[in-house]
Enzyme design. Structure first.
Site, PDB file in Angstrom:
ATOM      1  N   SER A 173     -13.410  -3.944  -1.709  1.00  0.00           N
ATOM      2  CA  SER A 173     -13.716  -2.607  -1.960  1.00  0.00           C
ATOM      3  C   SER A 173     -14.329  -1.993  -0.589  1.00  0.00           C
ATOM      4  CB  SER A 173     -14.522  -2.171  -3.127  1.00  0.00           C
ATOM      5  OG  SER A 173     -14.719  -0.755  -3.363  1.00  0.00           O
ATOM      6  N   ASP A 398      -4.602  -0.592  -9.004  1.00  0.00           N
ATOM      7  CA  ASP A 398      -6.144   0.106  -8.467  1.00  0.00           C
ATOM      8  C   ASP A 398      -5.613   1.445  -7.980  1.00  0.00           C
ATOM      9  OD1 ASP A 398      -8.577   0.422  -7.677  1.00  0.00           O
ATOM     10  OD2 ASP A 398      -8.305  -0.464  -5.791  1.00  0.00           O
ATOM     11  N   HIS A 455      -8.764  -3.261  -9.392  1.00  0.00           N
ATOM     12  CA  HIS A 455      -9.539  -3.528  -8.093  1.00  0.00           C
ATOM     13  C   HIS A 455     -10.276  -4.827  -8.060  1.00  0.00           C
ATOM     14  CE1 HIS A 455     -11.996  -1.082  -5.215  1.00  0.00           C
ATOM     15  NE2 HIS A 455     -12.981  -1.698  -5.540  1.00  0.00           N
TER      16      HIS A 455
END
Length: 478
Positions: A173, A398, A455
Site C-alpha cells: 500500500s 483491489d 489489497h
C-alpha cells in the site's frame, strides 16, 4: 607497568561485554507468547529501535524456521500512512494468525518466516506501539525514510550476526512510497547487504492510480455506459483522459458520481468481490468508545471532492483524543483486543509510554506530509545499479491501489521486455493453479498480478503469495 596493563585489560573486557550485549538482545526475546497452544520452535524478539533523540520504533523480529544464520532478512512495512506493520504479521504472512476471538493465535501454513527472517517495523512514531518522547507525530516522507534507515542500522547493531545476510525490503500500500525511498538510502550503504525490493499493491504514482481506477471501475461493471460516455466527453481529449487533475467543471461533476459509486455504495474498496465485514460501513463511527474514521485509501487524494471530505473528517477527529483510522470493510477488532491485552504487551516488552494499539493512527495520517507523488526516480536508481531484484505485484481486484495503475507505472520505467506477459502457476491442494500473470523486464524487474486477490495478497491468496515470495527471494523464475 602491571597496573597499566591491568587497567587496559579491564577496559578491553568492558568493551567486549558492551559489544557482546548487542548480539541478539536477550531482554527483547519473547519467551512466552499468549494465545499459542504450543510455543514457537523459533526465536522471536520484540522491543524498540531508538533513532534520534526522541523516537522509539517498535519492532517484532521472527527468526526463520529454516536456517536463520543463512536465510535472508526481510523488512516488512504496512502503509497508510499511519498503519501498523503488525497487521501484516497477525493477518497476512506472519508465523501465527489472530483468530476471531481476539485471544487465540494459530500457526500459519504459509508464513513467510518459513524461508526468511522477518522484521516487522511499526513506522513512523505514533503508529502502533511506536512513540516519541516529545509526542510530536508530525512527519513526512523524507523524515520517515531516514528514520526507517536509522532503525535498520540500529537493528543490525543489536543483531550483528545477521549483518552479512541478504537484505530485502518489502511492503504494501503506502509502502509503495516507504520502500523505494528507503531503498534509495540503503543502496548507498555498503554495510547493508541489500539484494532487492518487493512492493505489493503499492502507491507508485497518484496520477496513474487515479486515471487507471476509473477505467478499472468501468471495465468491472461499476459505471454505466451513460456515465462512461459523459466521462469520455468531458474528461478526455484526443484519446487521452485526465481523471487526476482535470479542471473541467463537467468532468469534476461526473467524477463525483464515480467516487460516490466507489466509496459510498458499500463496495469493499480493498477487494471488489469480497463482502464488507460488519456490513455497509460509514465514514465515521464509534467502536468501543473511540471514534473511528473510515479511510478512503489513497485514491483521488488531490481531487477537490476528496479534499473537502478529508477536511471535514480531520475537523471532527481533532475533538477526540483517541481516534482510530480503520480501513473500510476490514475488521481490526481481534488484533486490537489481542495486542492491548496487558499480558501480551508485557510479553512483547511494550513501553508504558506507548499508546493503546490501533491498526492505523488518525493523528499520524492527518499530519503526514506526502512529498512524493510518484517514485519513478527511486525505481530508476535501483534499476540503474543493475544488481537489485525488483518486484511489483498486485492483487487484481483491489481498488485502493489497482493493478492497472501499477502496471502502467512499471511500463513508464521503459525497461526492455525480456519475458512477455504470461500466466504463472503455483501448487495448491487441488494441483497446479494459475496464480495470475507476470511480465519480466531487463535489470531484474518484474511485474506480477495475483488472480482473484485484493489489497492484502497474503490474506486473500496465501499459497500463491508464498510461492511468489519464495521465487522472488531465491531468484527463481516466476
Amino acid at each position: 607497568m602491571r597496573k597499566v596493563g591491568d587497567e587496559m585489560y579491564f577496559l578491553v573486557l568492558v568493551l567486549v561485554l558492551v559489544l557482546g550485549s548487542e548480539a541478539a538482545p536477550e531482554a527483547d526475546e519473547v519467551r512466552y507468547l499468549p494465545g499459542l497452544s504450543k510455543q514457537a520452535n523459533f526465536k522471536q524478539y520484540s522491543g524498540y529501535l531508538t533513532v534520534g533523540e526522541h523516537t522509539h520504533l517498535h519492532y517484532w523480529f521472527v527468526e526463520s524456521q529454516h536456517d536463520p544464520s543463512s536465510d535472508p532478512v526481510v523488512l516488512w512495512l504496512n502503509g497508510g500512512p499511519g498503519c501498523s506493520s503488525l497487521d501484516g504479521l497477525l493477518t497476512e504472512h506472519g508465523p501465527f494468525l489472530i483468530q476471531d476471538d481476539g485471544v487465540s493465535l494459530e500457526y500459519n501454513t504459509y508464513s513467510w518466516n518459513k524461508i526468511s527472517n522477518m522484521l516487522y517495523l511499526e513506522s513512523p512514531a505514533g503508529v502502533g506501539f511506536s512513540y516519541s518522547d516529545d509526542k510530536n507525530y508530525v512527519t513526512n516522507d523524507t523524515e520517515v525514510s531516514m528514520n526507517n534507515y536509522l532503525a535498520l542500522k540500529r537493528f543490525f547493531q543489536l543483531f550483528p550476526e545477521y549483518r552479512s545476510n541478504q537484505l530485502f525490503l518489502t511492503g504494501e500500500s503506502y509502502g509503495g512510497i516507504y520502500i523505494p525511498t528507503l531503498a534509495e538510502r540503503v543502496m548507498e550503504d555498503d554495510q547493508l547487504n541489500l539484494q532487492g525490493v518487493a512492493v505489493g499493491n503499492g502507491m507508485s504514482s497518484y496520477e496513474l492510480n487515479d486515471n487507471s481506477l476509473v477505467y478499472f471501475a468501468y471495465y468491472h461493471g461499476l459505471l454505466g455506459n451513460q456515465l462512461w460516455g459523459n466521462l469520455q466527453t468531458f474528461c478526455c481529449q484526443q484519446g487521452k483522459c485526465d481523471f487526476y487533475q482535470n479542471h473541467n467543471v463537467n468532468c469534476s461533476h461526473y467524477l463525483t458520481e464515480v467516487q460516490t459509486i466507489l466509496y459510498s455504495s458499500g463496495l469493499n474498496i480493498y477487494n471488489l468481490y469480497a463482502p464488507c465485514p460488519g456490513g455497509l460501513g460509514q465514514r465515521l463511527g464509534m467502536d468501543g468508545g473511540r471514534l473511528v474514521v473510515r479511510d478512503l485509501g489513497n485514491s483521488f487524494t488531490r481531487h477537490p471532492w476528496t479534499l473537502l471530505w478529508n477536511q471535514k473528517l480531520r475537523g471532527v477527529a481533532s475533538f477526540y483524543q483517541n481516534v482510530g483510522l480503520d480501513p473500510p470493510c476490514t475488521n481490526s477488532t481481534p488484533s486490537r483486543l489481542y495486542l492491548n491485552n496487558p499480558y501480551v504487551r508485557t510479553a512483547l516488552h511494550i513501553s508504558p509510554d506507548a499508546l493503546a494499539w490501533v491498526i492505523c493512527s488518525s493523528e499520524v495520517n492527518r499530519n503526514y506530509g506526502r512529498l512524493y507523488l510518484d517514485v519513478r526516480q527511486q525505481y530508476l536508481k535501483l534499476l540503474g545499479a543493475l544488481k537489485y531484484r525488483v518486484l511489483v505485484y498486485n492483487g487484481d481486484v483491489d481498488m485502493a491501489c489497482n493493478f492497472m495503475g501499477d502496471e502502467w507505472f512499471v511500463e513508464s520505467l521503459h525497461q526492455k521486455v525480456e519475458v512477455q506477459r504470461r500466466p504463472w502457476t503455483y501448487q495448491d491442494l487441488e494441483g497446479p493453479q494459475v496464480g495470475g500473470f507476470v511480465k519480466e523486464f531487463s535489470n531484474h524487474l518484474a511485474y506480477l498480478t495475483i488472480k482473484g486477490s485484493g489489497h492484502m495478497v497474503p490474506s486473500d491468496k496465501p499459497a500463491a503469495a508464498y510461492t511468489m515470495f519464495s521465487r522472488f527471494l531465491k531468484r527463481e523464475p516466476y
